[in-house]
Motif scaffolding. Structure first.
Motif, PDB file in Angstrom:
ATOM      1  N   LEU A  48       0.831  -1.202   0.000  1.00  0.00           N
ATOM      2  CA  LEU A  48       0.000   0.000   0.000  1.00  0.00           C
ATOM      3  C   LEU A  48       0.871   1.259   0.000  1.00  0.00           C
ATOM      4  CD1 LEU A  48      -3.136   0.031   0.245  1.00  0.00           C
ATOM      5  CD2 LEU A  48      -2.835   0.672   2.629  1.00  0.00           C
ATOM      6  N   LEU A  49       1.888   1.257   0.857  1.00  0.00           N
ATOM      7  CA  LEU A  49       2.761   2.432   0.966  1.00  0.00           C
ATOM      8  C   LEU A  49       3.590   2.617  -0.299  1.00  0.00           C
ATOM      9  CD1 LEU A  49       4.027   2.169   4.663  1.00  0.00           C
ATOM     10  CD2 LEU A  49       2.052   3.389   3.748  1.00  0.00           C
ATOM     11  N   LYS A  50       4.055   1.489  -0.876  1.00  0.00           N
ATOM     12  CA  LYS A  50       4.885   1.571  -2.087  1.00  0.00           C
ATOM     13  C   LYS A  50       4.117   2.193  -3.246  1.00  0.00           C
ATOM     14  CE  LYS A  50       8.500  -1.878  -1.582  1.00  0.00           C
ATOM     15  NZ  LYS A  50       8.957  -3.224  -1.946  1.00  0.00           N
ATOM     16  N   MET A  51       2.794   1.989  -3.237  1.00  0.00           N
ATOM     17  CA  MET A  51       1.997   2.583  -4.315  1.00  0.00           C
ATOM     18  C   MET A  51       1.986   4.096  -4.240  1.00  0.00           C
ATOM     19  SD  MET A  51      -1.112   0.101  -5.067  1.00  0.00           S
ATOM     20  CE  MET A  51      -0.767  -1.545  -5.639  1.00  0.00           C
ATOM     21  N   LEU A  52       2.024   4.609  -3.020  1.00  0.00           N
ATOM     22  CA  LEU A  52       2.053   6.065  -2.857  1.00  0.00           C
ATOM     23  C   LEU A  52       3.354   6.655  -3.392  1.00  0.00           C
ATOM     24  CD1 LEU A  52       0.533   6.519   0.697  1.00  0.00           C
ATOM     25  CD2 LEU A  52      -0.330   7.508  -1.429  1.00  0.00           C
ATOM     26  N   LEU A  53       4.429   5.853  -3.360  1.00  0.00           N
ATOM     27  CA  LEU A  53       5.737   6.325  -3.827  1.00  0.00           C
ATOM     28  C   LEU A  53       5.971   5.980  -5.297  1.00  0.00           C
ATOM     29  CD1 LEU A  53       7.801   5.205  -0.731  1.00  0.00           C
ATOM     30  CD2 LEU A  53       7.381   7.563  -1.443  1.00  0.00           C
ATOM     31  N   ALA A  54       4.960   5.411  -5.936  1.00  0.00           N
ATOM     32  CA  ALA A  54       5.056   4.986  -7.339  1.00  0.00           C
ATOM     33  C   ALA A  54       6.120   3.914  -7.532  1.00  0.00           C
ATOM     34  CB  ALA A  54       5.321   6.173  -8.263  1.00  0.00           C
ATOM     35  N   GLU A  55       6.407   3.157  -6.456  1.00  0.00           N
ATOM     36  CA  GLU A  55       7.332   2.031  -6.608  1.00  0.00           C
ATOM     37  C   GLU A  55       6.592   0.798  -7.122  1.00  0.00           C
ATOM     38  OE1 GLU A  55      11.007   1.266  -4.259  1.00  0.00           O
ATOM     39  OE2 GLU A  55       9.758   2.148  -2.675  1.00  0.00           O
ATOM     40  N   GLU A  56       5.303   0.749  -6.790  1.00  0.00           N
ATOM     41  CA  GLU A  56       4.443  -0.322  -7.291  1.00  0.00           C
ATOM     42  C   GLU A  56       3.255   0.333  -7.986  1.00  0.00           C
ATOM     43  OE1 GLU A  56       4.735  -3.570  -7.045  1.00  0.00           O
ATOM     44  OE2 GLU A  56       6.092  -3.986  -5.372  1.00  0.00           O
ATOM     45  N   SER A  57       2.710  -0.360  -8.968  1.00  0.00           N
ATOM     46  CA  SER A  57       1.501   0.191  -9.584  1.00  0.00           C
ATOM     47  C   SER A  57       0.366  -0.813  -9.399  1.00  0.00           C
ATOM     48  CB  SER A  57       1.751   0.456 -11.063  1.00  0.00           C
ATOM     49  OG  SER A  57       2.271  -0.692 -11.663  1.00  0.00           O
ATOM     50  N   PRO A  58      -0.862  -0.314  -9.249  1.00  0.00           N
ATOM     51  CA  PRO A  58      -1.987  -1.221  -9.010  1.00  0.00           C
ATOM     52  C   PRO A  58      -2.349  -2.008 -10.269  1.00  0.00           C
ATOM     53  CG  PRO A  58      -2.749   1.057  -9.161  1.00  0.00           C
ATOM     54  CD  PRO A  58      -1.260   1.094  -9.251  1.00  0.00           C
ATOM     55  N   SER A  59      -2.851  -3.229 -10.092  1.00  0.00           N
ATOM     56  CA  SER A  59      -3.326  -4.004 -11.242  1.00  0.00           C
ATOM     57  C   SER A  59      -4.640  -3.424 -11.742  1.00  0.00           C
ATOM     58  CB  SER A  59      -3.515  -5.470 -10.857  1.00  0.00           C
ATOM     59  OG  SER A  59      -2.350  -5.970 -10.263  1.00  0.00           O
ATOM     60  N   THR A  60      -5.512  -3.070 -10.770  1.00  0.00           N
ATOM     61  CA  THR A  60      -6.735  -2.338 -11.136  1.00  0.00           C
ATOM     62  C   THR A  60      -6.943  -1.237 -10.104  1.00  0.00           C
ATOM     63  OG1 THR A  60      -8.096  -3.844  -9.849  1.00  0.00           O
ATOM     64  CG2 THR A  60      -7.897  -4.332 -12.188  1.00  0.00           C
ATOM     65  N   GLY A  61      -7.720  -0.232 -10.443  1.00  0.00           N
ATOM     66  CA  GLY A  61      -7.953   0.884  -9.540  1.00  0.00           C
ATOM     67  C   GLY A  61      -6.920   1.978  -9.707  1.00  0.00           C
ATOM     68  N   ALA A  62      -7.036   3.026  -8.859  1.00  0.00           N
ATOM     69  CA  ALA A  62      -6.127   4.157  -8.995  1.00  0.00           C
ATOM     70  C   ALA A  62      -5.830   4.750  -7.628  1.00  0.00           C
ATOM     71  CB  ALA A  62      -6.732   5.221  -9.902  1.00  0.00           C
ATOM     72  N   VAL A  63      -4.635   5.366  -7.524  1.00  0.00           N
ATOM     73  CA  VAL A  63      -4.231   6.011  -6.281  1.00  0.00           C
ATOM     74  C   VAL A  63      -4.034   7.500  -6.565  1.00  0.00           C
ATOM     75  CG1 VAL A  63      -2.558   6.008  -4.390  1.00  0.00           C
ATOM     76  CG2 VAL A  63      -3.017   3.886  -5.642  1.00  0.00           C
ATOM     77  N   PHE A  64      -4.652   8.338  -5.734  1.00  0.00           N
ATOM     78  CA  PHE A  64      -4.543   9.788  -5.931  1.00  0.00           C
ATOM     79  C   PHE A  64      -3.815  10.431  -4.769  1.00  0.00           C
ATOM     80  CE2 PHE A  64      -8.160   8.423  -8.400  1.00  0.00           C
ATOM     81  CZ  PHE A  64      -7.970   9.087  -9.604  1.00  0.00           C
ATOM     82  N   PHE A  65      -2.923  11.360  -5.105  1.00  0.00           N
ATOM     83  CA  PHE A  65      -2.259  12.174  -4.101  1.00  0.00           C
ATOM     84  C   PHE A  65      -2.585  13.618  -4.456  1.00  0.00           C
ATOM     85  CE2 PHE A  65       1.515  14.513  -2.566  1.00  0.00           C
ATOM     86  CZ  PHE A  65       1.470  14.157  -1.226  1.00  0.00           C
ATOM     87  N   GLU A  66      -3.442  14.236  -3.643  1.00  0.00           N
ATOM     88  CA  GLU A  66      -3.919  15.598  -3.934  1.00  0.00           C
ATOM     89  C   GLU A  66      -4.434  15.711  -5.364  1.00  0.00           C
ATOM     90  OE1 GLU A  66      -0.691  18.047  -2.685  1.00  0.00           O
ATOM     91  OE2 GLU A  66      -1.470  18.172  -0.638  1.00  0.00           O
ATOM     92  N   GLU A  67      -5.361  14.846  -5.687  1.00  0.00           N
ATOM     93  CA  GLU A  67      -6.056  14.856  -6.996  1.00  0.00           C
ATOM     94  C   GLU A  67      -5.165  14.449  -8.180  1.00  0.00           C
ATOM     95  OE1 GLU A  67      -9.251  14.998  -6.627  1.00  0.00           O
ATOM     96  OE2 GLU A  67      -8.851  15.526  -4.535  1.00  0.00           O
ATOM     97  N   VAL A  68      -3.910  14.094  -7.919  1.00  0.00           N
ATOM     98  CA  VAL A  68      -3.033  13.652  -9.010  1.00  0.00           C
ATOM     99  C   VAL A  68      -3.010  12.127  -9.022  1.00  0.00           C
ATOM    100  CG1 VAL A  68      -0.679  13.643  -9.925  1.00  0.00           C
ATOM    101  CG2 VAL A  68      -1.581  15.690  -8.793  1.00  0.00           C
ATOM    102  N   ASP A  69      -3.289  11.555 -10.188  1.00  0.00           N
ATOM    103  CA  ASP A  69      -3.215  10.099 -10.317  1.00  0.00           C
ATOM    104  C   ASP A  69      -1.745   9.691 -10.365  1.00  0.00           C
ATOM    105  OD1 ASP A  69      -3.294   7.468 -10.916  1.00  0.00           O
ATOM    106  OD2 ASP A  69      -4.489   7.661 -12.755  1.00  0.00           O
TER     107      ASP A  69
END
Lengths: 230, 321
Positions: A48-69
């Protein structure tokens, strides 16, 4: 501030067997929150944390940091995202050939800050984590607690909006653990959002902040003033 | 004008700052990773030394071949009755040939003088010469071609114009190409062969040592892969991560070039007299001193290029986001 929208992550081994690290996670974190994530090893906290750092990417869905995908960012934009997120890890991740001062200054240099800013901010950060006298020591000359405090100083030096602490106390004794948590609490009071993962029941119960409990890649509890329940 | 320079300052100042930080960081890690740096410098020194050796070997080979080529010429001997005007006519005709580098005319009188000096201690021969009333020696022209392979066509030219010698009424008595023919052909073969062999050996040695250097630098950077991961995590962009490694690579190259140039000094000095005695043509120590700046340029240039290239390729593996 942070939003996970139906995020799943699968790993494929040799093309046939599929391992699920995350199942359909939907989660929001507000500016200024102090959120702890608990769960057994392999529950999906670190993914979960790695996704916030763009070290991992989700297979489905999206992660937003201040409205930025996050996963729509180009390779050039990723470093800029990472400069807005401070990170602290169980194994400290300090540069072994740089002194305490240089480790912290490196994060500022990477962000393109001026020499004057570096000369002014680094000693302040070292004072904040109470290591003003260890400025010119290399990591191997410092204790575990001291190293982690250097890592925290580096994580906050660019005044990030978010601080990610992935089991920061995992390698520390109770006394140092308390010190680190106190520093994190102080940083949170100054306005930085904090995401903390830990296995330490005492830490969670003592914090009395929001607790998310994960198991097998799913969120099973999300309590506003939670306790460590597993 | 003033506002333009202010604008430029704003554009370039951050670039200079980044460049300065990259260079400083490269120097610092070169110094702090002392053992790894020393090992990389040593391995690169071997590569550059190989390169230096091939430069010297090439020069030696070249000068010996030049020396041998100088020795080869074709002499046209004229009959004693040949008129000087006719001989000069042949000389002029030969000079116009594109293959001819030089022709030297030796008159009958000169030939006699040379004969006398050559035999000044040989009393009987000189006395026999005295007995003769007339100068028995004919004039000659010695012809040097630009390439040894061209003697054949010069000889054919003489043949086509009835100057191969021996024929009735010809002013030419003999041409010694036909005696030298096998020697010249053999020499041509040797020159070709040596050129090919030295080229193959040079390429082989250089490729091997370059590969070894690549691997050493890759290993040095492999030990730094954790650091690269940390730098990425802290938000450093690729230039900022890669830059110091490239500076380190340049430093490897410069230091290795220095060590190589220093090591070549005693080596060439020691071998200088030996090579002069053996090849009879050139002293590699003198060659080193005369061409020092060129050799420095080649070796330092090769070192720096090699350093940059191997660092660049080695870091690339760990930069994938």
């Amino acid at each position: 501030m942070i939003r996970f929208d139906n995020v799943s992550k699968e790993y494929r081994d040799n093309g046939n067997s599929i391992t699920n690290a995350l199942y359909d996670i939907t989660l929001g974190v507000e500016q200024g929150e102090f959120v702890s994530i608990v769960g057994h090893s392999g529950a999906g906290k670190t993914t979960l944390l790695k996704m916030l750092l763009a070290e991992e990417s989700p297979s489905t869905g999206a992660v937003f940091f201040e409205e930025v995908d996050i996963h729509g960012l180009s390779n050039k934009e990723i470093p800029q995202l990472r400069r807005r997120i401070g990170t602290v890890f169980q194994d400290f991740k300090l540069l072994p050939n740089k002194t305490a001062y240089e480790n912290i200054a490196f994060a500022m240099e990477a962000a393109g800050r001026s020499d004057e800013e570096i000369a002014a901010d680094v000693p302040q950060a070292l004072e904040l984590v109470d290591l003003g006298d260890k400025v010119w020591n290399f990591p191997h000359q410092l204790s575990g607690g001291e190293r982690q405090r250097i890592a925290i100083a580096r994580a906050i030096i660019n005044q990030p909006d978010l601080l990610i602490a992935d089991e920061p106390t995992g390698n520390l004794d109770p006394l140092n653990t308390q010190d680190i948590i106190d520093v994190l609490r102080k940083i949170n009071e100054l306005g930085t959002t904090i995401l903390l993962t830990t296995h330490n029941k005492g830490v969670i119960d003592d914090l009395g902040k929001r607790v998310i409990t994960m198991e097998g890649g799913r969120i099973i509890r999300d309590d506003k003033h939670g306790r460590y329940v597993l | 004008m003033y506002s333009i320079s202010i604008c430029l300052l704003f554009v370039f100042y951050p670039m200079f700052t980044t460049l300065r930080r990259i260079i400083r960081s490269g120097f610092v890690s070169f110094w702090r990773n002392g053992v790894v740096s020393a090992a990389s410098v040593l391995v690169m020194t071997v590569t550059l030394f190989t390169l230096g050796t091939t430069i010297f070997l090439g020069a030696l080979l070249h000068s010996s071949l030049e020396y041998l080529k100088e020795k080869v010429d074709v002499n046209i001997y004229f009959v004693t009755t040949a008129v000087e005007d006719e001989i000069m006519g042949v000389k002029t005709a030969l000079d116009t040939l594109p293959e001819v580098a030089e022709t030297v005319y030796t008159s009958r009188e000169q030939a006699l003088e040379e004969f006398k000096t050559r035999h000044e201690n040989d009393y009987t021969t000189l006395q026999a010469l005295e007995e003769l009333e007339e100068n028995p020696l004919g004039a000659s022209i010695s012809v040097r071609a630009k390439e040894t392979s061209q003697y054949e066509s010069i000889a054919r030219y003489l043949e086509d114009h009835g100057m191969a010698g021996g024929s009735e009424g010809s002013i030419v008595e003999s041409v010694n190409f036909y005696q030298n023919k096998t020697a010249i052909e053999k020499l041509n073969g040797i020159i070709d062969g040596m050129d090919k062999i030295s080229f193959v050996v040079t390429v082989f040695l250089v490729v091997i040592s370059v590969l070894i250097t690549f691997n050493t630098v890759r290993l040095a950077i492999y030990t730094a892969r954790e650091e690269i991961a940390i730098m990425r995590l802290v938000g450093a962009d690729n230039i900022f991560i890669r830059g110091p490694f490239i500076v380190e690579g340049i430093l490897y190259g410069i230091f290795a070039a220095l060590v190589t140039l220093l090591a070549l000094y005693p080596v060439t000095k020691w071998l200088g007299d030996e090579t002069e005695r053996f090849f009879g043509t050139m002293n590699i120590f003198d060659y080193y001193m005369q061409n020092f700046w060129q050799i420095l340029f080649i070796i330092a240039g090769a070192g720096i290029v090699l350093g940059i290239l191997s660092s660049f390729l080695a870091v690339r593996r760990y930069l994938r986001v």
